[in-house]
Motif scaffolding. Sequence first.
Motif, PDB file in Angstrom:
ATOM      1  N   LYS A   1      13.764  31.497 -40.175  1.00  0.00           N
ATOM      2  CA  LYS A   1      13.499  30.722 -38.962  1.00  0.00           C
ATOM      3  C   LYS A   1      13.509  31.617 -37.737  1.00  0.00           C
ATOM      4  N   GLN A   2      14.498  32.544 -37.718  1.00  0.00           N
ATOM      5  CA  GLN A   2      14.576  33.451 -36.578  1.00  0.00           C
ATOM      6  C   GLN A   2      13.351  34.355 -36.519  1.00  0.00           C
ATOM      7  N   ASN A   3      12.909  34.841 -37.673  1.00  0.00           N
ATOM      8  CA  ASN A   3      11.713  35.680 -37.710  1.00  0.00           C
ATOM      9  C   ASN A   3      10.494  34.902 -37.259  1.00  0.00           C
ATOM     10  N   GLY A   4      10.427  33.627 -37.683  1.00  0.00           N
ATOM     11  CA  GLY A   4       9.309  32.788 -37.271  1.00  0.00           C
ATOM     12  C   GLY A   4       9.290  32.588 -35.774  1.00  0.00           C
ATOM     13  N   ARG A   5      10.494  32.339 -35.203  1.00  0.00           N
ATOM     14  CA  ARG A   5      10.572  32.155 -33.749  1.00  0.00           C
ATOM     15  C   ARG A   5      10.216  33.445 -33.035  1.00  0.00           C
ATOM     16  N   GLY A   6      10.651  34.587 -33.613  1.00  0.00           N
ATOM     17  CA  GLY A   6      10.338  35.874 -32.991  1.00  0.00           C
ATOM     18  C   GLY A   6       8.855  36.150 -32.973  1.00  0.00           C
ATOM     19  N   THR A   7       8.193  35.834 -34.097  1.00  0.00           N
ATOM     20  CA  THR A   7       6.755  36.052 -34.173  1.00  0.00           C
ATOM     21  C   THR A   7       6.021  35.161 -33.193  1.00  0.00           C
ATOM     22  N   ALA A   8       6.433  33.893 -33.130  1.00  0.00           N
ATOM     23  CA  ALA A   8       5.796  32.956 -32.199  1.00  0.00           C
ATOM     24  C   ALA A   8       5.991  33.401 -30.760  1.00  0.00           C
ATOM     25  N   SER A   9       7.193  33.903 -30.467  1.00  0.00           N
ATOM     26  CA  SER A   9       7.485  34.374 -29.108  1.00  0.00           C
ATOM     27  C   SER A   9       6.629  35.580 -28.746  1.00  0.00           C
ATOM     28  N   ALA A  10       6.450  36.494 -29.712  1.00  0.00           N
ATOM     29  CA  ALA A  10       5.638  37.693 -29.469  1.00  0.00           C
ATOM     30  C   ALA A  10       4.184  37.316 -29.213  1.00  0.00           C
ATOM     31  N   VAL A  11       3.666  36.371 -30.013  1.00  0.00           N
ATOM     32  CA  VAL A  11       2.288  35.922 -29.829  1.00  0.00           C
ATOM     33  C   VAL A  11       2.120  35.259 -28.468  1.00  0.00           C
ATOM     34  N   GLN A  12       3.111  34.465 -28.086  1.00  0.00           N
ATOM     35  CA  GLN A  12       3.051  33.797 -26.782  1.00  0.00           C
ATOM     36  C   GLN A  12       3.064  34.814 -25.647  1.00  0.00           C
ATOM     37  N   SER A  13       3.857  35.880 -25.806  1.00  0.00           N
ATOM     38  CA  SER A  13       3.914  36.912 -24.772  1.00  0.00           C
ATOM     39  C   SER A  13       2.573  37.634 -24.639  1.00  0.00           C
ATOM     40  N   VAL A  14       1.947  37.921 -25.783  1.00  0.00           N
ATOM     41  CA  VAL A  14       0.635  38.566 -25.752  1.00  0.00           C
ATOM     42  C   VAL A  14      -0.385  37.661 -25.069  1.00  0.00           C
ATOM     43  N   ASP A  15      -0.353  36.380 -25.421  1.00  0.00           N
ATOM     44  CA  ASP A  15      -1.279  35.416 -24.825  1.00  0.00           C
ATOM     45  C   ASP A  15      -1.084  35.351 -23.311  1.00  0.00           C
ATOM     46  N   ARG A  16       0.153  35.345 -22.881  1.00  0.00           N
ATOM     47  CA  ARG A  16       0.433  35.282 -21.438  1.00  0.00           C
ATOM     48  C   ARG A  16      -0.013  36.568 -20.735  1.00  0.00           C
ATOM     49  N   ALA A  17       0.195  37.707 -21.393  1.00  0.00           N
ATOM     50  CA  ALA A  17      -0.218  38.981 -20.793  1.00  0.00           C
ATOM     51  C   ALA A  17      -1.733  39.019 -20.601  1.00  0.00           C
ATOM     52  N   VAL A  18      -2.470  38.541 -21.600  1.00  0.00           N
ATOM     53  CA  VAL A  18      -3.929  38.485 -21.472  1.00  0.00           C
ATOM     54  C   VAL A  18      -4.317  37.529 -20.355  1.00  0.00           C
ATOM     55  N   SER A  19      -3.588  36.423 -20.239  1.00  0.00           N
ATOM     56  CA  SER A  19      -3.860  35.458 -19.177  1.00  0.00           C
ATOM     57  C   SER A  19      -3.650  36.080 -17.796  1.00  0.00           C
ATOM     58  N   VAL A  20      -2.646  36.936 -17.680  1.00  0.00           N
ATOM     59  CA  VAL A  20      -2.404  37.624 -16.406  1.00  0.00           C
ATOM     60  C   VAL A  20      -3.616  38.468 -16.034  1.00  0.00           C
ATOM     61  N   LEU A  21      -4.146  39.204 -17.009  1.00  0.00           N
ATOM     62  CA  LEU A  21      -5.328  40.034 -16.746  1.00  0.00           C
ATOM     63  C   LEU A  21      -6.513  39.176 -16.328  1.00  0.00           C
ATOM     64  N   GLU A  22      -6.671  38.018 -16.972  1.00  0.00           N
ATOM     65  CA  GLU A  22      -7.781  37.119 -16.629  1.00  0.00           C
ATOM     66  C   GLU A  22      -7.613  36.541 -15.229  1.00  0.00           C
ATOM     67  N   ILE A  23      -6.379  36.244 -14.851  1.00  0.00           N
ATOM     68  CA  ILE A  23      -6.105  35.728 -13.504  1.00  0.00           C
ATOM     69  C   ILE A  23      -6.480  36.763 -12.448  1.00  0.00           C
ATOM     70  N   LEU A  24      -6.071  37.998 -12.684  1.00  0.00           N
ATOM     71  CA  LEU A  24      -6.380  39.065 -11.729  1.00  0.00           C
ATOM     72  C   LEU A  24      -7.876  39.355 -11.693  1.00  0.00           C
ATOM     73  N   ALA A  25      -8.543  39.197 -12.832  1.00  0.00           N
ATOM     74  CA  ALA A  25      -9.993  39.403 -12.855  1.00  0.00           C
ATOM     75  C   ALA A  25     -10.701  38.343 -12.022  1.00  0.00           C
ATOM     76  N   ARG A  26     -10.176  37.132 -12.049  1.00  0.00           N
ATOM     77  CA  ARG A  26     -10.792  36.039 -11.276  1.00  0.00           C
ATOM     78  C   ARG A  26     -10.529  36.163  -9.786  1.00  0.00           C
ATOM     79  N   HIS A  27      -9.271  36.477  -9.443  1.00  0.00           N
ATOM     80  CA  HIS A  27      -8.860  36.450  -8.037  1.00  0.00           C
ATOM     81  C   HIS A  27      -8.943  37.806  -7.333  1.00  0.00           C
ATOM     82  N   GLY A  28      -9.071  38.881  -8.097  1.00  0.00           N
ATOM     83  CA  GLY A  28      -9.067  40.199  -7.482  1.00  0.00           C
ATOM     84  C   GLY A  28      -7.667  40.739  -7.332  1.00  0.00           C
ATOM     85  N   GLU A  29      -6.775  39.940  -6.776  1.00  0.00           N
ATOM     86  CA  GLU A  29      -5.360  40.297  -6.671  1.00  0.00           C
ATOM     87  C   GLU A  29      -4.541  39.019  -6.555  1.00  0.00           C
ATOM     88  N   ALA A  30      -3.273  39.111  -6.920  1.00  0.00           N
ATOM     89  CA  ALA A  30      -2.394  37.935  -6.866  1.00  0.00           C
ATOM     90  C   ALA A  30      -0.947  38.391  -6.886  1.00  0.00           C
TER      91      ALA A  30
END
Length: 276
Positions: free
Chosen positions: A20-49
Amino acid sequence: MTRTQKQAERSDEHSGNSAKQNGRGTASAVQSVDRAVSVLEILARHGEAGVTEIAEELDVHKSTAFRLLGVLENRGLVAQAKDRGKYYLGAGVLRLAGAAAVRLDISQEGVPVCRELADELGETVNIAVFDDDAAVNIMQARGTASVTAQNWLGRRTPLHATSSGKVLLAHLPPTLREGLLARSLPRFTERTITGATVLRGELEAVIEQGCGVTVEELELGLSAVAAPVRAHDGKVIAAISVSGPVYRMGPDRLPELIKRTVAAGAELSRRMGYGF
């Protein structure tokens, strides 16, 4: 319940918790990657933030947004304007985009060059790029004499046993090249070069002569010649090759094949911005 049964039960419970802990860790890592990509997309849209803006768009706490930005900044993917405190896309993104663009540009610009060379020589023409520890063929054109030739498109071929591979290997940074030469060099035919010392001499000749040549080093009956393709800054980014059966690419014809392949490499390099 016996003592052994209790121990087994505790062991099963511990294993279940670990899973269960490994599953939560994997899910957390995937969520972090998804959020990091979202940050790049936000900056691409707005130029800066700023951190607050990014946190609101991600619907996360500011501390989470700050940690994501910190990781991306450490990798050069974002940078911070010190006077305003806002973040923007960093040079690392340009580097990654440039690497992708190079392949796309070669695929586009290489089409007429490959087709013309294949039509003129009647043999198979390929463009290959370096990928980790191999040469990968990203484009192929077949001449009239190569109707039964095998398809090399998308294939990973060994650097030490192919003409394109030798060209790419010869122009790698010394540290990377030596690291690859330190590995085992598989033998494919009796003519395959498997010794690092001999191969180094071969690579020196590639640089001096401006081309790479193989005769039955990857497959019996197959010969090939290749020339470098350079980007606008002079860096070798690909190799263009002509391959065919030995009986059509014998010693009497090799000089002309080399001359035409080198000319095609120079033409494609010009199309990629080299020499301007």
